[in-house]
Every structure is written in C-alpha cells, then in structure tokens.
Design a protein around this motif. Structure first.
Motif, short mmCIF file in Angstrom:
data_model
loop_
_atom_site.label_atom_id
_atom_site.label_comp_id
_atom_site.label_asym_id
_atom_site.label_seq_id
_atom_site.Cartn_x
_atom_site.Cartn_y
_atom_site.Cartn_z
N PHE A 10 0.71 -1.52 0.37
CA PHE A 10 0.56 0.13 -0.06
C PHE A 10 0.85 1.51 -0.17
O PHE A 10 0.68 2.16 -0.25
N THR A 11 1.81 1.04 1.08
CA THR A 11 2.35 2.22 1.01
C THR A 11 3.97 2.97 -0.03
O THR A 11 3.92 4.13 -0.77
N PRO A 13 3.64 0.76 -3.76
CA PRO A 13 2.93 0.42 -5.25
C PRO A 13 4.09 0.40 -6.30
O PRO A 13 4.70 1.26 -6.47
N PHE A 16 1.57 0.80 -9.81
CA PHE A 16 0.30 1.41 -10.52
C PHE A 16 0.69 3.30 -11.14
O PHE A 16 1.51 2.95 -12.00
N LYS A 18 -0.31 4.10 -15.45
CA LYS A 18 -0.96 3.64 -16.65
C LYS A 18 0.01 2.78 -17.79
O LYS A 18 1.10 3.12 -17.54
N LEU A 36 -13.07 1.07 -7.72
CA LEU A 36 -13.04 0.94 -8.98
C LEU A 36 -10.89 1.06 -9.44
O LEU A 36 -10.17 0.95 -9.03
N GLU A 54 -4.73 1.01 -12.39
CA GLU A 54 -5.29 1.67 -11.46
C GLU A 54 -6.31 1.76 -10.28
O GLU A 54 -7.26 0.89 -10.63
N THR A 55 -6.12 1.73 -9.66
CA THR A 55 -6.92 1.33 -8.36
C THR A 55 -7.64 2.64 -7.20
O THR A 55 -6.98 2.97 -6.41
N LEU A 56 -9.33 2.93 -6.97
CA LEU A 56 -9.63 4.26 -6.51
C LEU A 56 -9.88 2.70 -5.11
O LEU A 56 -11.14 2.39 -5.69
N GLY A 57 -9.61 3.21 -4.32
CA GLY A 57 -10.09 1.89 -2.88
C GLY A 57 -9.13 2.03 -1.91
O GLY A 57 -8.15 2.60 -1.74
N CYS A 58 -9.32 0.89 -0.95
CA CYS A 58 -9.35 0.90 -0.01
C CYS A 58 -7.81 0.35 0.63
O CYS A 58 -7.22 0.39 -0.46
N VAL A 59 -7.35 0.38 1.40
CA VAL A 59 -5.47 -0.78 1.33
C VAL A 59 -5.23 -1.30 1.23
O VAL A 59 -4.94 -1.74 0.02
N ILE A 62 -5.79 -2.13 -3.08
CA ILE A 62 -4.44 -1.49 -3.65
C ILE A 62 -3.70 -2.11 -3.53
O ILE A 62 -2.32 -2.77 -4.43
#
Lengths: 118, 376
Positions: A10-11, A13, A16, A18, A36, A54-59, A62
């Motif tokens: 998470f810290t 990655p 991440f 494109k 997402l 690409e992740t819009l999301g929680c810990v 990700i």
C-alpha cells in the motif's frame, strides 16, 4: 489489522499507473463497494510482458492490485487466469475476512482484461 | 502523533482521573453495603448524580447511570416500548430519523417505526415530523448532534411541537434525544429542550469509557432491560461502577460549553477546500468537519494519514468495518463514491493551531499520492 506485506504494498506499490498503448484493459468494482479497478496489460506471444494498475480503493484493494500485477507479470495468459483470490490473499499474508472481496475484485479485473484477448 | 478524532473518543481529563483514582484503590466498597465502605461509595455516587442533575436541570431521581451511551439508547427505546405495552393494547409507534446512531437504529429494528428523512443539509423537517405523528405515536427519538457530520437538530423546537401535540392527544408522546456528541457544546437543560429522555456518554466529554447515563423524566413508564438488584432506581441492575460514575460526574462538571474551537475548525475547512476535488459535507457542532475527496477512498486516506502521524477517521468509527457507505452520508444524498471518500476530522480541547497547520501541510501530498494510484 493489516500484515506487513499489505502495508508495504500500500505504501510503495510497484505497479501503479497507466501503460502506454496497452494491449488489454480490464475493469472491476463498483461505486457501491467503493472500489474501482483498472488493469493494463502488454502482451507478447501470449505472455504478459508488462502490467500496471489504477485503483480507487481501500488499503487492501491497492495492495491486492499490486500483488496481482506481480503474480501475473511474465505469465502466459492461460497461467495468469489461474491466479486465484486465495493466492493473492496468501501472498499478502492473509487479508482480513472483510477484505477478501478485494482479492476477488483484482482477479476479476485481470480476467476481464484477458477475456478480451483475440 | 496528532489526534484529530475527538468525536470517536476523548482523552481522560487529569482532574477526572484524579477524582476516580481513590475508587479504584482504597475506596473499593460496594455502594449497596451498609458499612462505612459502602457508605463512602454510595455518597460518591450520590454526589456524581447531583452533578448530572445540575447539568440536566432535573431531579436526582431522574438520572440513571448505564454501562454506555449505547446501553442508555437501548434502555430509552426498548425499555419504553416494553413499558408502554403494558398500558395499552394499541400498536406502539416510534418516529426516529435516518441519521441516528446505530444503537438507536438497531434498537428500533422489528418495531413499528417511521424513519424521518433528512435534507441535503442533514436536517429533519418539522412539518414532516408533524405529518408522521398519528394517534398511535408513542415515542419520537431525534439525535441532538450527529456523530459523523456534527449536524445539529433543533431539539427545543421539536420539544415544543410535541408538547403542543400532546395537549390534544389521548396518550402522551415521549421525546428522546441522543445528546452524546452535543453535550460538550450545547445546553442539555431538559426543561428547555422539552425532552423526556436524554442520553449522555462520559468518554466523549473527557471522562472514562464504560459509563453513560439516561435522563428519564419522572412518570415515564420505562422498564429495565437488565434486571437483578434494586440499583439505579430499579432501572439498571448491577453493582455500580463507582469510579466510572465519579469520573462521569467530574467530566460533566468540567463542561464549559465553550465554542472557541470553532475558529480552528473553520480555518481547517477553508484551507482543505483549497485542495482540488475536496468537498465539505454539512456540519454543525464546533469540532467536527467531514470532507469528501474525489478519486480516493476514505480508509486508504485514513491509513495514509496515520502513517504520516495524524489520527482521523472514516465516516464513523462504528462503520469502518463495513463495506457499505455510511448511512448518514447516504441520507444526505451523497453519491456512493463521495460517501466512500469521506473522512471525519474532529477537534478537541487539546487541539492547537500548530497541529492543524501540520495537518494542512501534510494532507495535500497524501491526497495527491492516492490520486496517482487511482488515476483519477
């Protein structure tokens, strides 16, 4: 609450972002659950040569996104399809029960991309 | 580490701890014992009850100590519903609100309940309330200040409305308010508010955890949920937690209703809104600001801020283990993504200008990093 591996990914990655001109794009998630995901693949001779997310999301979302990329990179599409949410959860040092669906989401995104291969 | 989660809980005040210590050590008597040890404990409880009665402007016999505010809310709803049942054969009808604390919503489950909606401003409409009241209505329960966004309902006005309706009603409508988040800032004078039941918590007002209280107006036909001995005016059995009761009394007596922290909260809001895609959700009491950030998820933001040395929370500490968006943020008509991307920053007695400045310095970078990961 979270394993060291989850926090590490998470810290910092590694995957991440494109990809320029990806061969395949896969999506998963929905606004209701709050996650997402998009996964970008570069394919050469039916092998995943490059992968990003690409992740819009929680810990967990990700961390799981980063893990699925690492597990899929270099694999044939067929082998990549075999990556399960259990594999991801295990590699992350076990996701909390409430977050197991994050691992399911990232495999869905990967499968969604591979499904589009012609 | 900078603590900005005072709506979740507050640090215990030094004076509160000092008052409690003797009852955790040498004054360990059971308040029901008739010897000197017991007398000492009983007196301490009586003194604390006096402090609450003064704060609430009520009689001593109207203050019931409970194990938590959640328990007090359970007692208010279930205790009254069970108490009323004995008096009439008609159906019990409760009116409450869609943004109540879970302890109210869960207590109302499987009962005949009308849930009042709130507007995008987080407020209930008094005309809606009046329209929903039927001859069967027995209880109205409306939260004083909301724990997730801090919005304040006009309890005094609701109290007056119910009083007016009660004049021409065969049986009385009882009025309950959950004042847990309001107590630091707003009057809890039960006569002024016109309530029959009011819930307080100690740990939100710099007191200990594990103690709450319910104001019960004399004549309210409530029955206990926990039975056994004759403790707490026969409304809550169990040997009194003397130290916690003493702590709650001291915490209550230290409440000043000082709202000066509002300036710091307003500065926080003003500066956070300079971040692209940052939104402030409706707010009320002086210490809570609830923000949504485009393109990021609340939990990821909370954990990132934690790594940077700041403790804030997602919508509400009670909902952070669930995957559905907060019921409060959904009730004020936030989109799923806005609700999932929210964090609550709550200030307290110890919050300084410097802490807020540090937070404001860190936040944009943290938001930016998560947006790079989300690509949004």
């Amino acid at each position: 609450m979270y394993s060291e591996e989850i926090m590490k990914r998470f810290t910092n990655p590694k995957f991440f972002g494109k990809l320029d001109n990806p061969d395949l794009i896969g999506n998963a998630g929905n606004p209701q659950c709050g996650d997402l995901l998009t996964i970008y693949l570069k394919i050469s001779r039916k092998k995943i040569t490059d992968i990003k997310f690409e992740t819009l999301g929680c810990v967990s979302a990700i961390a799981a996104s980063d893990m699925v990329c690492e597990l899929a990179k270099g694999k044939t599409l067929k082998k990549a399809l075999e990556i399960s949410s259990t594999d991801i959860s295990k590699q992350l040092g076990n996701l909390p029960v409430l977050k197991v669906h994050c691992a399911q989401l990232v495999t869905q995104a990967l499968k969604d991309a591979i499904r589009k291969y012609k | 580490m900078i603590y900005l989660d005072y709506a979740a809980t507050t640090p215990i005040h030094k004076k509160v701890l000092e008052k409690m210590m003797p009852y955790l050590k040498d004054s360990y008597g059971n308040a029901s014992s008739v010897h000197r040890f017991g007398q000492e404990a009983r007196q301490a409880i009586d003194e604390s009850r006096e402090k609450l009665a003064k704060f609430l402007n009520c009689k001593l016999t109207e203050v019931i100590f409970t194990g938590s505010a959640t328990e007090a809310n359970n007692l208010a709803i279930k205790g009254l519903v069970q108490g009323i049942k004995k008096e009439k054969s008609q159906k019990i009808h409760i009116i409450t609100c869609s943004i109540e604390h879970k302890s109210i919503l869960e207590s109302c489950k499987n009962l005949n309940v009308t849930y009042l909606p709130v507007g995008i401003d987080g407020l209930i409409n008094l005309d809606d309330l009046e329209a929903e009241i039927t001859p069967d209505t027995d209880l109205v329960s409306v939260m004083y200040a909301n724990n997730e966004i801090g919005i304040i309902q006009d309890i005094e006005k609701i109290g007056k409305l119910i009083k007016k309706i009660n004049k021409n009603k065969q049986h009385k409508i009882y009025f309950h308010t959950d004042a847990v988040q309001a107590a630091n800032w707003l009057t809890c004078d039960v006569e002024k508010l016109g309530v029959d039941l009011l819930t307080l918590s100690a740990h939100k007002i710099y007191g200990p955890k594990g103690i709450g209280a319910l104001y019960v107006r004399n004549g309210t036909p409530i029955i206990p949920l926990i039975v056994g001995g004759d403790h707490e005016l026969r409304l809550r059995a169990g040997t009194e937690n003397v130290a916690n009761i003493v702590g709650m009394g001291e915490a209550i007596s230290l409440i000043s209703l000082d709202k000066s922290i509002e300036k710091l909260r307003d500065k926080l809001i003003k500066q956070v809104l300079k971040i692209d895609g940052a939104k402030i959700n409706p707010y009320g009491i002086p210490n809570i600001a609830n923000f949504s950030f485009d393109g990021i998820e609340g939990e990821a933001l909370v954990i990132s801020l934690d790594q940077q040395g700041f403790a804030v929370s997602t919508g509400s500490a009670c909902t952070s283990s669930e995957l559905v968006p907060s019921h409060v943020l959904k009730a004020i008509n936030l989109s799923d993504l806005d609700a999932h991307s929210s964090i609550r920053v709550s200030l307290g007695k110890n919050t300084t200008d410097k802490e807020i400045n540090n937070f404001l310095k860190t936040l944009p970078d943290v938001v930016d990093r998560l947006r790079q990961i989300s690509g949004r």
